[in-house]
Scaffold this active site. Structure first.
Site, PDB file in Angstrom:
ATOM      1  N   GLY A 151       5.126 -80.468   8.452  1.00  0.00           N
ATOM      2  CA  GLY A 151       4.644 -81.139   9.056  1.00  0.00           C
ATOM      3  C   GLY A 151       3.532 -81.638   8.982  1.00  0.00           C
ATOM      4  O   GLY A 151       2.339 -81.568   7.800  1.00  0.00           O
ATOM      5  N   ALA A 181      -4.358 -84.252  12.505  1.00  0.00           N
ATOM      6  CA  ALA A 181      -3.711 -84.373  11.533  1.00  0.00           C
ATOM      7  C   ALA A 181      -1.958 -85.535  11.564  1.00  0.00           C
ATOM      8  O   ALA A 181      -1.661 -85.130  12.256  1.00  0.00           O
ATOM      9  CB  ALA A 181      -3.258 -84.233   9.961  1.00  0.00           C
ATOM     10  N   GLY A 195       8.185 -74.947   8.298  1.00  0.00           N
ATOM     11  CA  GLY A 195       7.466 -76.006   9.353  1.00  0.00           C
ATOM     12  C   GLY A 195       6.653 -77.507   8.717  1.00  0.00           C
ATOM     13  O   GLY A 195       5.235 -77.429   8.697  1.00  0.00           O
ATOM     14  N   LYS A 205      -8.664 -73.925  23.248  1.00  0.00           N
ATOM     15  CA  LYS A 205      -8.178 -74.732  22.867  1.00  0.00           C
ATOM     16  C   LYS A 205      -6.956 -75.604  23.390  1.00  0.00           C
ATOM     17  O   LYS A 205      -6.963 -76.919  22.900  1.00  0.00           O
ATOM     18  CB  LYS A 205      -7.524 -74.541  20.790  1.00  0.00           C
ATOM     19  CG  LYS A 205      -6.194 -75.173  20.564  1.00  0.00           C
ATOM     20  CD  LYS A 205      -7.048 -76.376  19.676  1.00  0.00           C
ATOM     21  CE  LYS A 205      -5.637 -77.873  19.663  1.00  0.00           C
ATOM     22  NZ  LYS A 205      -4.872 -76.639  18.032  1.00  0.00           N
ATOM     23  N   VAL A 248      -0.120 -80.212  10.479  1.00  0.00           N
ATOM     24  CA  VAL A 248      -0.659 -79.074   9.703  1.00  0.00           C
ATOM     25  C   VAL A 248      -0.776 -79.033   9.038  1.00  0.00           C
ATOM     26  O   VAL A 248      -0.360 -78.245   7.818  1.00  0.00           O
ATOM     27  CB  VAL A 248      -0.620 -78.704  11.065  1.00  0.00           C
ATOM     28  CG1 VAL A 248      -1.567 -76.853  10.756  1.00  0.00           C
ATOM     29  CG2 VAL A 248      -1.302 -78.913  12.460  1.00  0.00           C
TER      30      VAL A 248
END
Length: 291
Positions: free
Chosen positions: A10, A124, A8, A175, A12
């Protein structure tokens, strides 16, 4: 040579893969839906490029030393198909995702003892396949232990601060407190600066307050002033910052709504803790996504 597959690439995932690829002792490949020629990341220190091998189908994969999962939480089943090919007898799996259910999400595909959950804070945004803007160097937290230390060592050559913690549960819920407040941005389609409006900040505080109550019931050590700290963080950051939930809704993509807000409602019900503000956000965003 240590072989690493990032599933993945993307926002990150692209940042992680690009930085890891700077170490010639690491062989990095990325598992993606769409092929691209190379990774280009605009980092706080300047442009960064990397040319990892790009795989676009699980049957192209073979066992690696580390499989790093950076897909969206709702893509667990698709990620499982990759893991079926990437995980060998000695493979470790690091899950860099939102929420507090990293291990539970992937035990259908990998034994729990192979999984290293990670809390990631790397702001990001991806503009196109292989193209990412990284706003801060960022941090990653993983649990204490041999696996966590081995994972942290992979990033020793990078500016990303990767460290271990003796209380991962609390780190994950902290988080989540930040992420659950971001539902306001997704609903209003306004960037982080909207938190400077006091009525909006009050809604954010309520969302985080419910998260704190449920997190404490789950065993996390969360301070009473966390709602205010989350709002202060939004107000202190770049006003044009866009979180992933906001970006996904704006682009018409599926949202990680369950991992960021729905989980608070689900676990709150288990503990008989009322979570009306998070439940409202889930209902409104689900309705908005189907309009």
């Amino acid at each position: 040579m240590t072989r690493i597959a990032v599933i993945g690439p993307g926002a990150v995932g692209g940042v992680v893969a690009a930085w890891l690829a700077q170490n010639p002792g690491l062989e990095v490949e990325v598992c993606a839906r769409t092929a691209f020629d190379r990774l280009e990341v605009e980092t706080p220190g300047g442009p960064l490029t990397a040319s990892p091998r790009v795989l676009t189908a699980p049957d192209q994969a073979s066992p690696v030393d580390w499989a790093i999962v950076t897909t969206k939480t709702y893509d667990a089943a698709a990620t499982g198909a990759w893991l079926a090919r990437l995980v060998g007898p000695g493979t470790r799996v690091a899950v860099l995702q939102n929420g507090v259910e990293h291990v539970e999400r992937f035990t259908p595909y990998v034994p729990a003892e192979r999984i290293t959950p990670a809390v990631v804070d790397i702001p990001a945004e991806r503009s196109a396949p292989g193209r990412v803007r990284q706003r801060r160097d960022g941090v990653i937290l993983v649990p204490d232990g041999a696996a966590g230390e081995a994972f942290a060592a992979l990033f020793a050559h990078t500016p990303i601060a990767v460290s271990t913690t003796a209380d991962f549960r609390t780190a994950a819920w902290r988080k989540l407190a930040l992420n659950c407040a971001g539902a306001v941005n997704a609903l209003t389609l306004k960037p982080a600066g909207v938190a400077r409006r006091e009525p909006v900040a009050e809604i954010m505080r309520a969302l985080v307050g419910e998260c704190v109550a449920v997190g404490r019931a789950e065993g996390a050590d969360l301070p009473s002033d966390l709602p205010e700290k989350v709002v202060e963080g939004y107000r202190a950051g770049p006003p044009d910052g866009i979180n992933s939930l906001h970006a996904d809704r704006a682009a018409g993509r599926p949202m990680e709504l369950d991992a960021r807000n729905g989980v608070i409602v689900r676990l709150g019900a288990r503990h008989e803790i009322a979570t009306p503000v998070n439940a409202m956000m889930v209902a409104l965003l689900e309705a908005a996504a189907t309009s």
